[in-house]
Scaffold this motif. Structure first.
Motif, PDB file in Angstrom:
ATOM      1  N   HIS A  27      42.907  35.243  38.418  1.00  0.00           N
ATOM      2  CA  HIS A  27      42.979  33.861  37.934  1.00  0.00           C
ATOM      3  C   HIS A  27      41.634  33.180  38.116  1.00  0.00           C
ATOM      4  O   HIS A  27      40.686  33.758  38.646  1.00  0.00           O
ATOM      5  N   ASN A  28      41.566  31.932  37.657  1.00  0.00           N
ATOM      6  CA  ASN A  28      40.312  31.160  37.695  1.00  0.00           C
ATOM      7  C   ASN A  28      39.206  31.952  37.003  1.00  0.00           C
ATOM      8  O   ASN A  28      38.119  32.148  37.547  1.00  0.00           O
ATOM      9  N   ALA A  29      39.494  32.405  35.798  1.00  0.00           N
ATOM     10  CA  ALA A  29      38.582  33.283  35.057  1.00  0.00           C
ATOM     11  C   ALA A  29      38.442  32.798  33.618  1.00  0.00           C
ATOM     12  O   ALA A  29      39.194  31.933  33.156  1.00  0.00           O
ATOM     13  N   ARG A  30      37.458  33.357  32.924  1.00  0.00           N
ATOM     14  CA  ARG A  30      37.341  33.211  31.472  1.00  0.00           C
ATOM     15  C   ARG A  30      37.545  34.611  30.905  1.00  0.00           C
ATOM     16  O   ARG A  30      36.628  35.437  30.899  1.00  0.00           O
ATOM     17  N   ILE A  31      38.759  34.879  30.460  1.00  0.00           N
ATOM     18  CA  ILE A  31      39.158  36.219  30.050  1.00  0.00           C
ATOM     19  C   ILE A  31      39.068  36.322  28.525  1.00  0.00           C
ATOM     20  O   ILE A  31      39.880  35.741  27.800  1.00  0.00           O
ATOM     21  N   TYR A  32      38.072  37.049  28.065  1.00  0.00           N
ATOM     22  CA  TYR A  32      37.906  37.270  26.624  1.00  0.00           C
ATOM     23  C   TYR A  32      38.817  38.424  26.216  1.00  0.00           C
ATOM     24  O   TYR A  32      38.554  39.585  26.519  1.00  0.00           O
ATOM     25  N   CYS A  66      53.367  38.238  43.941  1.00  0.00           N
ATOM     26  CA  CYS A  66      52.247  39.184  43.970  1.00  0.00           C
ATOM     27  C   CYS A  66      51.479  39.034  45.278  1.00  0.00           C
ATOM     28  O   CYS A  66      51.175  37.913  45.703  1.00  0.00           O
ATOM     29  N   ASP A  67      51.180  40.172  45.912  1.00  0.00           N
ATOM     30  CA  ASP A  67      50.417  40.166  47.168  1.00  0.00           C
ATOM     31  C   ASP A  67      48.922  40.355  46.943  1.00  0.00           C
ATOM     32  O   ASP A  67      48.138  40.260  47.885  1.00  0.00           O
ATOM     33  N   ASN A  68      48.527  40.654  45.699  1.00  0.00           N
ATOM     34  CA  ASN A  68      47.111  40.918  45.402  1.00  0.00           C
ATOM     35  C   ASN A  68      46.636  39.920  44.356  1.00  0.00           C
ATOM     36  O   ASN A  68      46.646  40.199  43.158  1.00  0.00           O
ATOM     37  N   ILE A  69      46.245  38.742  44.824  1.00  0.00           N
ATOM     38  CA  ILE A  69      45.811  37.668  43.927  1.00  0.00           C
ATOM     39  C   ILE A  69      44.305  37.512  44.076  1.00  0.00           C
ATOM     40  O   ILE A  69      43.795  37.292  45.176  1.00  0.00           O
ATOM     41  N   ILE A  70      43.583  37.666  42.960  1.00  0.00           N
ATOM     42  CA  ILE A  70      42.122  37.647  42.976  1.00  0.00           C
ATOM     43  C   ILE A  70      41.616  36.401  42.268  1.00  0.00           C
ATOM     44  O   ILE A  70      41.935  36.170  41.099  1.00  0.00           O
ATOM     45  N   ASP A  71      40.857  35.608  42.995  1.00  0.00           N
ATOM     46  CA  ASP A  71      40.201  34.435  42.420  1.00  0.00           C
ATOM     47  C   ASP A  71      38.877  34.907  41.816  1.00  0.00           C
ATOM     48  O   ASP A  71      37.978  35.349  42.530  1.00  0.00           O
ATOM     49  N   ALA A  72      38.752  34.838  40.497  1.00  0.00           N
ATOM     50  CA  ALA A  72      37.543  35.325  39.811  1.00  0.00           C
ATOM     51  C   ALA A  72      36.387  34.344  39.890  1.00  0.00           C
ATOM     52  O   ALA A  72      35.302  34.639  39.367  1.00  0.00           O
ATOM     53  N   ALA A  73      36.608  33.191  40.516  1.00  0.00           N
ATOM     54  CA  ALA A  73      35.533  32.202  40.703  1.00  0.00           C
ATOM     55  C   ALA A  73      34.861  31.838  39.384  1.00  0.00           C
ATOM     56  O   ALA A  73      33.643  31.726  39.291  1.00  0.00           O
ATOM     57  N   ASN A  74      35.684  31.695  38.356  1.00  0.00           N
ATOM     58  CA  ASN A  74      35.233  31.302  37.013  1.00  0.00           C
ATOM     59  C   ASN A  74      34.320  32.336  36.362  1.00  0.00           C
ATOM     60  O   ASN A  74      33.529  32.030  35.481  1.00  0.00           O
ATOM     61  N   SER A  75      34.405  33.587  36.808  1.00  0.00           N
ATOM     62  CA  SER A  75      33.599  34.660  36.221  1.00  0.00           C
ATOM     63  C   SER A  75      34.169  35.072  34.860  1.00  0.00           C
ATOM     64  O   SER A  75      35.365  34.961  34.610  1.00  0.00           O
ATOM     65  N   PRO A  76      33.293  35.572  33.976  1.00  0.00           N
ATOM     66  CA  PRO A  76      33.770  36.089  32.696  1.00  0.00           C
ATOM     67  C   PRO A  76      34.349  37.486  32.844  1.00  0.00           C
ATOM     68  O   PRO A  76      33.811  38.325  33.576  1.00  0.00           O
ATOM     69  N   ILE A  77      35.443  37.729  32.146  1.00  0.00           N
ATOM     70  CA  ILE A  77      36.122  39.030  32.155  1.00  0.00           C
ATOM     71  C   ILE A  77      36.266  39.502  30.713  1.00  0.00           C
ATOM     72  O   ILE A  77      36.608  38.720  29.818  1.00  0.00           O
ATOM     73  N   TYR A  78      36.007  40.786  30.510  1.00  0.00           N
ATOM     74  CA  TYR A  78      36.056  41.375  29.168  1.00  0.00           C
ATOM     75  C   TYR A  78      36.866  42.669  29.226  1.00  0.00           C
ATOM     76  O   TYR A  78      37.002  43.281  30.298  1.00  0.00           O
ATOM     77  N   PRO A  79      37.378  43.117  28.081  1.00  0.00           N
ATOM     78  CA  PRO A  79      37.991  44.455  28.077  1.00  0.00           C
ATOM     79  C   PRO A  79      36.983  45.490  28.565  1.00  0.00           C
ATOM     80  O   PRO A  79      35.764  45.320  28.397  1.00  0.00           O
ATOM     81  N   GLY A  80      37.458  46.567  29.170  1.00  0.00           N
ATOM     82  CA  GLY A  80      36.558  47.630  29.589  1.00  0.00           C
ATOM     83  C   GLY A  80      35.698  48.083  28.427  1.00  0.00           C
ATOM     84  O   GLY A  80      36.171  48.239  27.298  1.00  0.00           O
ATOM     85  N   PHE A  81      34.423  48.285  28.680  1.00  0.00           N
ATOM     86  CA  PHE A  81      33.503  48.645  27.612  1.00  0.00           C
ATOM     87  C   PHE A  81      33.735  50.092  27.168  1.00  0.00           C
ATOM     88  O   PHE A  81      34.132  50.953  27.956  1.00  0.00           O
ATOM     89  N   HIS A  82      33.464  50.325  25.881  1.00  0.00           N
ATOM     90  CA  HIS A  82      33.757  51.615  25.246  1.00  0.00           C
ATOM     91  C   HIS A  82      32.516  52.062  24.490  1.00  0.00           C
ATOM     92  O   HIS A  82      32.064  51.372  23.588  1.00  0.00           O
ATOM     93  N   ASP A  83      31.954  53.186  24.879  1.00  0.00           N
ATOM     94  CA  ASP A  83      30.804  53.755  24.168  1.00  0.00           C
ATOM     95  C   ASP A  83      31.331  54.661  23.063  1.00  0.00           C
ATOM     96  O   ASP A  83      31.941  55.698  23.320  1.00  0.00           O
ATOM     97  N   ALA A  84      31.072  54.264  21.814  1.00  0.00           N
ATOM     98  CA  ALA A  84      31.659  54.953  20.666  1.00  0.00           C
ATOM     99  C   ALA A  84      30.934  56.234  20.279  1.00  0.00           C
ATOM    100  O   ALA A  84      31.412  56.970  19.403  1.00  0.00           O
TER     101      ALA A  84
END
Length: 543
Positions: A27-32, A66-84
């Motif tokens: 939570h507290n994230a910018r999830i693209y 949930c016992d595993n709650i992660i504060d992303a500190a407003n960090s950007p989150i993206y799908p895992g990167f994929h090298d084509a």
């Protein structure tokens, strides 16, 4: 109490309780998300390695126990990167070879080789990464000094593109190559009746085929080291662009034993044993390994002047390059692929190679199809040939850092007019509707952030040229992010499993130090991965 008030009270009370369980909440994230509408969310819940909900922070935090709650500190989150488009095994082997990337002269190349040999004792001396176009003399090297230094030990050093190599006399002898040898789909450079040591494409393959295979145990150790490097740059999926029969057997075993984790979409080289495997097994998918495509090389590279061009090279007027296979051989492979529902993913650099293979695609798959066959590199095209991508649902798989590496000399090879339709990513995107983006590592660095940067800026790591090379073919940040996430997944028929952060899909994601969707161009390359997650498991964390 009136029924309507009682209902409202019950709703308020029950809404304060958790409605389910989650293994992890971010939570507290910018999830693209990279979903169809390119939604950006505040929080995400994960269970059993998959995403179960995305949404507003309060809704997600209040909705799950949930016992595993992660504060992303407003960090950007993206799908895992994929090298084509990359070479997993090729990169792993470089961890045990002479690193020749960035050498600025043949003298420096020799220094690195002799220094490596002082502390290593292998049956062959091997290395990769030299690029004569950045040397002051800008000429292909010859092997006289290698012959003096290593008269009894075979040595071969591949150019950065992997389509040319410099071999000493001992290596040529073991490969059965002399000044009179002729190899279809390859070139042995001869001067004054003697081999210079420079071998290209199929001739290089003949030399490297004599190098003893690494033991299974040692090769796995190199791949596991390589995998750690890939997780560190945010990669969770790769398209492994060319796997031989021995490698394929080992990959099947290693993935079944959970020795490797990264999601690998293997393209099989169309050699006899691999073709038999495909006939017997059809589409193979076990754990994080998928096999459902053939990789074919149609020509060489521009840097080695072995890419197949319609008109001769502007800086070598008697040379058109060459095709590595006959079109009849290619049709046989394509016909088998159609029957097996396999993809054909063809390396095409020159405009002649691209046109020839696009015409075979047209012939084999027609206009109404969902074969998702690819042209790997799609580097130089004639104006009218761009239409094939739209008409026959062909996917261009391109490597933006090739553009920024080659731009210094591309016009010398192609001339002012022809270069306008080289590395034309926006033009390809307009026709195909998507681009699968990769690095081609170890030809280029393994970083997907460099891929993203080159795609949107058309500049090299030093910010050259200002404004970008042929900037009309820069693509948007949104499309570049799709190009390293959802579009490669789509190109592999895996868009329902991964590639975007949506309910029911794999929890593959990365957390970065900066938001690459908003920061200035010059800050993208100073952005780093804080954490990488694969199926909800933390596989890399920065110190």
């Amino acid at each position: 109490m009136k029924p309507i008030y009682l209902f409202a009270l019950i709703f308020i009370i029950t809404s304060c309780y958790k409605s389910g369980e989650a293994d992890m909440i971010i939570h507290n994230a910018r999830i693209y998300s990279c979903d169809e509408d390119f939604n950006v969310y505040e929080a995400m819940a994960i269970k059993n390695g998959k995403i179960i909900q995305l949404g507003p922070e309060r809704e997600i935090l209040n909705g799950y126990k949930c016992d595993n709650i992660i504060d992303a500190a407003n960090s950007p989150i993206y799908p895992g990167f994929h090298d084509a488009h990359c070479h997993f095994g090729g990169y792993a082997k470089t961890l045990n070879q002479v690193d020749l990337i960035g050498v600025v002269s043949f003298d420096e190349m020799i220094e690195r080789i002799t220094s490596f040999e002082e502390t290593n004792d292998f049956e062959w001396i091997t290395g990769r990464g030299w690029d004569h176009t950045i040397w002051e003399e800008s000429e292909f090297p010859t092997n006289e000094r290698l012959n003096e230094l290593f008269p009894d030990k075979p040595a071969v050093f591949q150019r950065v593109d992997g389509h040319a190599g410099l071999a000493n006399q001992k290596a040529l002898e073991l490969a059965g190559i002399d000044a009179n040898t002729v190899i279809e789909g390859g070139e042995i450079v001869v001067k004054d009746g003697k081999c210079t040591g420079l071998v290209k494409d199929n001739a290089l393959d003949l030399v490297t085929s004599k190098i003893p295979d690494y033991s299974e145990e040692f090769m796995l150790s190199l791949l596991q080291r390589a995998e750690e490097d890939l997780f560190e740059v945010g990669l969770t999926s790769i398209n492994d662009a060319g796997v031989n029969a021995i490698e394929r057997e080992r990959f099947v075993k290693w993935y079944l034993n959970n020795n490797l984790k990264i999601k690998d979409y293997c393209m099989l080289f169309a050699e006899d044993e691999n073709l038999e495997f495909a006939k017997e097994n059809g589409i193979y998918s076990e754990g994080n390994l998928t096999i459902r495509s053939f990789k074919v090389l149609s020509d060489g590279s521009l840097g080695s002047r072995s890419a197949c061009l319609i008109d001769p090279y502007s800086d070598d007027p008697h040379n058109h390059g060459f095709l590595l296979k006959s079109l009849d051989e290619f049709r046989e492979i394509a016909d088998l692929a159609v029957s097996l529902h396999y993809q054909v993913n063809t390396h095409c650099i020159g405009d002649s190679a691209n046109r020839s293979i696009l015409k075979v695609y047209e012939e084999m798959i027609g206009s109404e199809n969902d074969h998702r066959w690819k042209i790997e590199h799609a580097q130089v095209l004639q104006e009218k040939d761009f239409d094939y991508f739209e008409m026959y649902n062909i996917i261009p798989s391109v490597q933006p850092t090739h553009c920024t590496s080659d731009m210094r000399w591309a016009e010398q090879r192609l001339g002012k007019e022809r270069v306008k339709n080289a590395y034309a990513y926006q033009k390809l995107l307009d026709k195909a509707g998507l681009l699968a983006l990769g690095t081609d590592f170890p030809v280029e660095r393994i970083s997907p952030l460099e891929t993203f940067y080159a795609a949107v800026s058309r500049m090299d790591r030093n910010g050259f040229p200002e404004g970008g090379f042929q900037n009309e073919n820069a693509i948007s940040r949104e499309d570049a992010l799709r190009g390293i996430t959802i579009w490669p997944a789509y190109s592999n028929f895996q868009e329902d499993l991964k590639g975007s952060l949506e309910e029911g899909k794999a929890a593959d994601f990365v957390i970065l130090t900066k938001d690459i969707m908003t920061i200035p161009f010059e800050e993208i390359l100073s952005t780093y991965v804080e954490q990488t997650y694969l199926n909800g498991e933390l596989v890399f964390e920065s110190e």
